[in-house]
Scaffold this motif. Structure first.
Motif, mmCIF file in Angstrom:
data_model
loop_
_atom_site.group_PDB
_atom_site.id
_atom_site.type_symbol
_atom_site.label_atom_id
_atom_site.label_comp_id
_atom_site.label_asym_id
_atom_site.label_seq_id
_atom_site.Cartn_x
_atom_site.Cartn_y
_atom_site.Cartn_z
ATOM 1 N N SER A 183 37.408 -36.718 -12.551
ATOM 2 C CA SER A 183 35.994 -36.675 -12.942
ATOM 3 C C SER A 183 35.646 -37.951 -13.677
ATOM 4 N N SER A 184 34.483 -38.516 -13.382
ATOM 5 C CA SER A 184 34.054 -39.700 -14.110
ATOM 6 C C SER A 184 33.852 -39.349 -15.582
ATOM 7 N N THR A 185 34.188 -40.279 -16.464
ATOM 8 C CA THR A 185 34.079 -40.014 -17.893
ATOM 9 C C THR A 185 32.649 -40.171 -18.399
ATOM 10 N N ARG A 186 31.771 -40.776 -17.612
ATOM 11 C CA ARG A 186 30.387 -41.006 -18.024
ATOM 12 C C ARG A 186 29.412 -40.319 -17.066
ATOM 13 N N PHE A 211 37.999 -42.316 -15.549
ATOM 14 C CA PHE A 211 38.142 -40.969 -14.985
ATOM 15 C C PHE A 211 39.087 -40.142 -15.845
ATOM 16 N N THR A 212 38.810 -38.843 -15.917
ATOM 17 C CA THR A 212 39.781 -37.879 -16.419
ATOM 18 C C THR A 212 40.405 -37.175 -15.219
ATOM 19 N N TYR A 213 41.570 -36.563 -15.442
ATOM 20 C CA TYR A 213 42.202 -35.843 -14.341
ATOM 21 C C TYR A 213 42.823 -34.559 -14.848
ATOM 22 N N SER A 214 43.032 -33.642 -13.922
ATOM 23 C CA SER A 214 43.820 -32.448 -14.156
ATOM 24 C C SER A 214 44.507 -32.084 -12.851
ATOM 25 N N GLY A 215 45.690 -31.539 -12.950
ATOM 26 C CA GLY A 215 46.413 -31.161 -11.749
ATOM 27 C C GLY A 215 47.450 -32.195 -11.358
ATOM 28 N N PHE A 216 47.578 -32.460 -10.068
ATOM 29 C CA PHE A 216 48.680 -33.235 -9.514
ATOM 30 C C PHE A 216 48.149 -34.529 -8.922
ATOM 31 N N PRO A 261 21.587 -35.296 -16.273
ATOM 32 C CA PRO A 261 22.673 -36.279 -16.095
ATOM 33 C C PRO A 261 23.916 -35.671 -15.465
ATOM 34 N N MET A 262 24.475 -36.396 -14.517
ATOM 35 C CA MET A 262 25.584 -35.922 -13.696
ATOM 36 C C MET A 262 26.853 -36.734 -13.929
ATOM 37 N N ARG A 263 28.002 -36.060 -13.729
ATOM 38 C CA ARG A 263 29.289 -36.728 -13.569
ATOM 39 C C ARG A 263 29.710 -36.599 -12.109
ATOM 40 N N LEU A 264 30.511 -37.555 -11.648
ATOM 41 C CA LEU A 264 31.067 -37.507 -10.295
ATOM 42 C C LEU A 264 32.457 -36.890 -10.350
ATOM 43 N N GLN A 265 32.723 -35.921 -9.468
ATOM 44 C CA GLN A 265 34.026 -35.282 -9.406
ATOM 45 C C GLN A 265 34.537 -35.249 -7.967
#
Length: 496
Positions: A179-182, A151-156, A298-302
């Motif tokens: 967010s999933s990286t794949r 996963f990537t992240y942004s925020g707190f 193709p989708m990412r999960l967030q």
């Protein structure tokens, strides 16, 4: 409604090796749409409708709205798992290829334990700041990122306790996103979580593609016994498709399991194991446009928490979110200083799609086993030789193998990724790049205080917010991720 995230991106970042500031989006934000693609100097249109380079070209980069479709980096593919007897039976296991409860991969040191929730701790749990992911001149580090980070992240974002990855929104901030990286083309996504509460506070579980296909669960903080289900096609705004789903208990006080089961023919929205809504592709036919308006890229999960009831939001957004947020007297602000959702676990089980047989054939031709290493460099992309605004469907999706997705620095993009090196750095530079632990981000480190935003940053955020609003108002929403309920959709995460 479209994936609704209101986050701030750093106005400038520092390369660890170069020790000089590198901007990856312009000082005055530039919005992107079908009528206004990104300029050459800022070629990549982020998921949030803003032009830039580097991190904007990774993840949610929209090829339709970028200066050139190839400016976007290919999306690392999340592919089905195989049974041990795969080569004999050609059988797939219906098991998650991505499954995480965010437990540490290695036992944290005393130093990391004392800084629980910091960047090193998140890295050790498979989570990396979005602005670091797939940006490094070192091939071995790109491979390590693809293996280690889910996963990537942004925020707190902070890991507070087992089963409690916290996505927080402190006072007058813009929330958090993982967010999933794949990306995957069809599959089942499962999120076990408690949502945030409070008037105007929104929690979202979203599948989203780079070209704007989207499948949503959204939760209004003042309606804790309901979830909203929705879907979008190619970023087009249609607010008539939302259906409310009743929950058995309060979504803030109680953990629920939210699932999207998506294949080429239908979508199921599932709550606590029970199908609550079904959409069939055949029911999405648009007679006027002669096409199915069905998510099929193709989708990412967030998962995110964001302020729908922010004071400067669009009035329609504020109304939909239940009213203005009470930043001073809400129970969670008084008790913890923040609104928050907690995520216990996430799993994604990709399904076999039409590309899978050719992927298997290619691995057999190369005499490679079907394992994580062999699949590491497989990406989803689009056929850019014959594209226009009407061809972004499953038939325009392609897969690639043979080149790792990467950018060598923050000012690069998919057409000019820079030079990748295979040799190792030595001495002090290597230590700087690797960090102190085994799972640290490489160069371009971004240290973020996830607990207390500064007053200076708030002033800068407000200025950028106004600029983002002006940019939004000056562009159309054709294909970009804007709608009347989500006035900004800007990735503008001010880092310290």
């Amino acid at each position: 409604m479209l994936s609704t995230i209101l986050l701030w991106i750093s106005c400038c970042t520092i390369s660890t090796l170069a020790q000089e500031a590198t901007r990856y989006f312009p000082e005055t934000p530039i919005g992107c749409s079908l009528e206004n693609n990104c300029p050459a100097e800022w070629p990549c249109c982020s998921q949030f409708g803003q032009c830039g380079t580097g991190p904007f070209c990774v993840g949610g980069c929209n090829p339709r709205l970028s200066h050139d479709p190839g400016s976007c980096l290919g999306q690392p593919a999340l592919l089905p798992r195989m049974s041990p007897s795969f080569w004999l039976q050609s059988s797939l296991e219906q098991k998650p290829a991505l499954k995480s409860s965010f437990l540490p991969r290695v036992q944290p040191s005393m130093d990391v334990a004392s800084n629980e929730g910091g960047e090193k701790d998140l890295n050790n749990r498979g989570i990396v700041n979005f602005a670091n992911f797939l940006i490094s001149p070192q091939e071995r580090i790109i491979k390590k990122m693809l293996r280690d980070y889910h996963f990537t992240y942004s925020g707190f974002v902070k890991y507070d306790a087992p089963g409690q990855l916290t996505l927080a929104m402190p006072k007058h901030t813009s929330g958090s996103l993982i967010s999933s990286t794949r990306s995957f083309l069809y599959g089942r996504a499962t999120v076990k979580m408690k949502t945030a509460r409070g008037r105007g506070v929104v929690t979202a579980v979203v599948l989203i593609s780079t070209v704007g296909d989207e499948i949503d669960f959204e939760f209004i903080g003042g309606e804790l016994h309901h979830a909203q289900s929705n879907y979008y096609h190619q970023g087009e705004l249609n607010h008539t498709r939302m259906e409310k789903l009743e929950l058995s208990s309060d979504s803030f006080e109680n953990t629920h399991i939210y699932e999207v089961d998506w294949d080429q023919d239908r979508i199921n929205w599932i709550v606590d194991g029970v199908v609550a809504r079904t959409l069939y592709k055949e029911d999405t036919w648009n007679e006027e446009k002669q096409r199915y308006e069905y998510p099929q890229t193709p989708m990412r999960l967030q998962v995110s928490v964001w302020p729908g009831g922010r004071e400067d939001a669009d009035p329609g957004t504020i109304m939909w979110a239940g009213g203005l947020i009470d930043w001073e007297n809400s129970p969670d602000i008084l008790e913890k200083g923040q609104f928050y959702a907690t995520v216990e676990s996430i799993a994604v089980t990709p399904y076999e799609n039409k590309f899978w047989p050719s992927i298997v054939d290619e691995l057999e031709r190369l005499h490679l086993p079907i394992d994580a290493n062999s699949l590491l460099d497989i990406t989803y992309d689009y056929n850019y030789d014959k594209f226009n605004e009407h061809t972004w469907f499953e038939d325009s999706v392609i897969w690639k193998k043979g080149k790792l997705p990467y950018l060598s620095s923050l000012d690069k993009n998919g057409l000019n990724p820079g030079r990748q090196q295979q040799s190792l750095l030595v001495g002090k530079q290597l230590k700087q790049e690797q960090g102190d632990g085994p799972d640290q981000s490489p160069s371009n480190r971004f240290i973020q205080d996830t607990n207390k935003p500064s007053e200076k940053n708030h002033e800068e955020q407000d200025l950028l917010l106004r600029n983002a609003l002006q940019s939004r108002d000056a562009t159309t929403n054709g294909g970009s991720s804007h709608n009347n309920r989500n006035p900004i959709k800007r990735l503008l995460n001010m880092l310290h």
